[in-house]
Scaffold this active site. Sequence first.
Site, PDB file in Angstrom:
ATOM      1  N   ARG A  46      57.365 -37.064   6.769  1.00 59.00           N
ATOM      2  CA  ARG A  46      57.873 -35.810   7.383  1.00 59.00           C
ATOM      3  C   ARG A  46      57.579 -36.038   9.044  1.00 59.00           C
ATOM      4  O   ARG A  46      58.575 -35.630   9.734  1.00 59.00           O
ATOM      5  CB  ARG A  46      57.294 -34.655   6.953  1.00 59.00           C
ATOM      6  CG  ARG A  46      57.985 -33.453   7.633  1.00 59.00           C
ATOM      7  CD  ARG A  46      57.247 -32.117   6.871  1.00 59.00           C
ATOM      8  NE  ARG A  46      57.816 -30.763   7.673  1.00 59.00           N
ATOM      9  CZ  ARG A  46      56.876 -29.874   7.919  1.00 59.00           C
ATOM     10  NH1 ARG A  46      55.724 -30.077   7.760  1.00 59.00           N
ATOM     11  NH2 ARG A  46      57.301 -28.785   8.374  1.00 59.00           N
ATOM     12  N   HIS A  88      60.512 -35.797  11.698  1.00 52.93           N
ATOM     13  CA  HIS A  88      60.518 -34.752  12.904  1.00 52.93           C
ATOM     14  C   HIS A  88      60.296 -35.497  14.115  1.00 52.93           C
ATOM     15  O   HIS A  88      60.777 -35.084  15.278  1.00 52.93           O
ATOM     16  CB  HIS A  88      59.450 -33.892  12.733  1.00 52.93           C
ATOM     17  CG  HIS A  88      59.719 -33.030  11.661  1.00 52.93           C
ATOM     18  ND1 HIS A  88      59.091 -31.575  11.812  1.00 52.93           N
ATOM     19  CD2 HIS A  88      60.084 -32.828  10.409  1.00 52.93           C
ATOM     20  CE1 HIS A  88      59.513 -30.846  10.684  1.00 52.93           C
ATOM     21  NE2 HIS A  88      60.320 -31.835  10.172  1.00 52.93           N
ATOM     22  N   ASP A  89      59.932 -36.659  14.271  1.00 51.81           N
ATOM     23  CA  ASP A  89      59.994 -37.584  15.467  1.00 51.81           C
ATOM     24  C   ASP A  89      61.264 -37.888  15.974  1.00 51.81           C
ATOM     25  O   ASP A  89      61.828 -37.797  16.940  1.00 51.81           O
ATOM     26  CB  ASP A  89      58.927 -38.862  15.398  1.00 51.81           C
ATOM     27  CG  ASP A  89      58.910 -39.623  16.748  1.00 51.81           C
ATOM     28  OD1 ASP A  89      58.856 -39.004  17.644  1.00 51.81           O
ATOM     29  OD2 ASP A  89      59.045 -40.841  16.583  1.00 51.81           O
ATOM     30  N   VAL A 124      64.277 -35.453  17.225  1.00 49.98           N
ATOM     31  CA  VAL A 124      64.021 -34.852  18.552  1.00 49.98           C
ATOM     32  C   VAL A 124      63.495 -35.997  19.683  1.00 49.98           C
ATOM     33  O   VAL A 124      62.511 -36.764  19.527  1.00 49.98           O
ATOM     34  CB  VAL A 124      62.619 -33.758  18.569  1.00 49.98           C
ATOM     35  CG1 VAL A 124      62.562 -33.024  19.848  1.00 49.98           C
ATOM     36  CG2 VAL A 124      62.853 -32.785  17.571  1.00 49.98           C
ATOM     37  N   ASP A 141      60.797 -41.786  19.388  1.00 50.54           N
ATOM     38  CA  ASP A 141      59.874 -42.520  20.441  1.00 50.54           C
ATOM     39  C   ASP A 141      58.478 -42.118  20.418  1.00 50.54           C
ATOM     40  O   ASP A 141      57.723 -41.899  21.444  1.00 50.54           O
ATOM     41  CB  ASP A 141      60.450 -41.830  21.660  1.00 50.54           C
ATOM     42  CG  ASP A 141      60.688 -40.375  21.997  1.00 50.54           C
ATOM     43  OD1 ASP A 141      60.147 -39.634  20.965  1.00 50.54           O
ATOM     44  OD2 ASP A 141      60.529 -39.795  22.889  1.00 50.54           O
ATOM     45  N   SER A 158      57.351 -38.782  20.273  1.00 52.15           N
ATOM     46  CA  SER A 158      56.922 -37.817  21.076  1.00 52.15           C
ATOM     47  C   SER A 158      56.683 -36.589  20.330  1.00 52.15           C
ATOM     48  O   SER A 158      55.659 -35.783  20.829  1.00 52.15           O
ATOM     49  CB  SER A 158      58.304 -37.236  21.847  1.00 52.15           C
ATOM     50  OG  SER A 158      59.421 -37.119  20.856  1.00 52.15           O
ATOM     51  N   ASN A 167      56.738 -27.660  13.396  1.00 56.64           N
ATOM     52  CA  ASN A 167      55.780 -28.428  13.306  1.00 56.64           C
ATOM     53  C   ASN A 167      54.533 -28.082  13.103  1.00 56.64           C
ATOM     54  O   ASN A 167      53.650 -28.952  13.057  1.00 56.64           O
ATOM     55  CB  ASN A 167      55.906 -29.655  14.686  1.00 56.64           C
ATOM     56  CG  ASN A 167      57.350 -30.100  14.720  1.00 56.64           C
ATOM     57  OD1 ASN A 167      58.101 -30.464  13.624  1.00 56.64           O
ATOM     58  ND2 ASN A 167      57.689 -30.618  15.815  1.00 56.64           N
ATOM     59  N   HIS A 214      62.623 -34.911  -0.157  1.00 54.39           N
ATOM     60  CA  HIS A 214      61.952 -33.857  -0.728  1.00 54.39           C
ATOM     61  C   HIS A 214      61.602 -33.929  -2.251  1.00 54.39           C
ATOM     62  O   HIS A 214      61.186 -32.980  -2.857  1.00 54.39           O
ATOM     63  CB  HIS A 214      63.163 -32.726  -0.977  1.00 54.39           C
ATOM     64  CG  HIS A 214      63.048 -32.017   0.642  1.00 54.39           C
ATOM     65  ND1 HIS A 214      64.215 -31.118   1.080  1.00 54.39           N
ATOM     66  CD2 HIS A 214      62.746 -32.302   1.828  1.00 54.39           C
ATOM     67  CE1 HIS A 214      64.208 -30.783   2.269  1.00 54.39           C
ATOM     68  NE2 HIS A 214      63.115 -31.744   2.812  1.00 54.39           N
ATOM     69  N   THR A 215      61.792 -35.092  -2.712  1.00 51.20           N
ATOM     70  CA  THR A 215      60.932 -35.347  -4.123  1.00 51.20           C
ATOM     71  C   THR A 215      59.574 -35.470  -4.123  1.00 51.20           C
ATOM     72  O   THR A 215      58.794 -35.340  -4.999  1.00 51.20           O
ATOM     73  CB  THR A 215      61.751 -36.741  -4.673  1.00 51.20           C
ATOM     74  OG1 THR A 215      61.086 -37.133  -5.936  1.00 51.20           O
ATOM     75  CG2 THR A 215      61.205 -37.875  -3.859  1.00 51.20           C
ATOM     76  N   ASP A 243      59.378 -30.643  -5.648  1.00 48.74           N
ATOM     77  CA  ASP A 243      59.932 -31.089  -6.933  1.00 48.74           C
ATOM     78  C   ASP A 243      58.877 -30.970  -8.135  1.00 48.74           C
ATOM     79  O   ASP A 243      58.271 -31.918  -8.347  1.00 48.74           O
ATOM     80  CB  ASP A 243      60.226 -32.754  -6.654  1.00 48.74           C
ATOM     81  CG  ASP A 243      60.901 -33.515  -7.807  1.00 48.74           C
ATOM     82  OD1 ASP A 243      61.109 -32.843  -8.800  1.00 48.74           O
ATOM     83  OD2 ASP A 243      61.210 -34.580  -7.705  1.00 48.74           O
ATOM     84  N   ASP A 291      60.943 -40.354  -6.678  1.00 44.41           N
ATOM     85  CA  ASP A 291      62.180 -40.923  -7.594  1.00 44.41           C
ATOM     86  C   ASP A 291      63.337 -39.914  -7.475  1.00 44.41           C
ATOM     87  O   ASP A 291      63.354 -39.229  -6.366  1.00 44.41           O
ATOM     88  CB  ASP A 291      61.632 -40.660  -9.183  1.00 44.41           C
ATOM     89  CG  ASP A 291      60.974 -39.413  -9.215  1.00 44.41           C
ATOM     90  OD1 ASP A 291      61.447 -38.127  -8.595  1.00 44.41           O
ATOM     91  OD2 ASP A 291      59.978 -39.161 -10.199  1.00 44.41           O
TER      92      ASP A 291
END
Length: 328
Positions: free
Chosen positions: A65, A69-70, A73, A77, A79, A97, A195-196, A246, A254
């Site tokens: 994640r 998320h890096d 945005v 890099d 950030s 975040n 999201h597994t 999950d 999976d």
Amino acid sequence: MATQKLISVLLLQLLLVLLASDFSNGQKLKVGFYHKTCPNLEAIVAKTTQHYISRAPTLAAPLLRLHFHDCFVRGCDGSVLLNSTASNSAEKDAIPNLSLRGFHVIDAAKSAVEKKCPGVVSCADILALVARDAVRMLPGSFWEVPTGRRDGRVSVNSEALRGLPSPFANITQLKAKFASKGLSVKDLVVLSGGHTIGTSHCDSFSSRLYNFTGKGDTDPKLDKNYIARLKKKCKPGDTKTLVEMDPGSFKSFDEDYYTLVAKRRGLFHSDSALLDDPETRAYVIQQATSHGGATFLKDFGASMVNMGNIGVLTGNSGEIRKQCALVN
């Protein structure tokens, strides 16, 4: 003749400037970028990642994640790793975040790399490698990580609010968000498969249980039996309880996630939204019915490479941070 010669000289100078600019800012990432400057990079990062994942496998999802998320945005890099300062609120302090974890793993990997190759490897590249290794060690998908990213010097709270895909988004919003980053509809549905693994706080989906349209109702796209189970775990206003994304398989990387989505048991509205588009729905159904784990793992690796190319800084752009939480 003199005029033509002058024009030729000016055109040559312009061409050299353009080539120099392209070289400094337009270099592409490549597998093995540090082959000569830090030949043991991937082994060092893998050893550090293994140290943490072997003790806490649930860290794999937060590390994946972090990379996601890096990249969404300002591009990939690093950030998201920067701390806020007295004069600036950084990405990591934006509401989406605040639940991010795993920064200590990135810092440990960076420290180990700096001991062998000081000032060479960016935090952005280390984050990309750690995310890959964390997934692989579950075990899960493996992909070659192109490297050569440099670290950004800017991190702004409000940009995270605008840039990150929302768990409340519909399919139109999701497709637009991914397209704005140069990602395809297939990348959208494949990367959603992340999201597994992992968990989520109740407040990321509780509106689907208690107040979907503001009238105290539930989301009709969410399975009624699943709603009943979730209500037992998440009471109104609960912001602390964690729920498996999950259920029964949240530690396994999976294709089971797609089976849940097909059964209308995707936890987020953005999960359910995958059934609202012909292309994303077809992929969900294909994975759910064929249990094609091998194809999903291969697709996931390819889409992670695509995501890892978003807005990268290369050449002379950005910097190589000494510490991932601070600009030099």
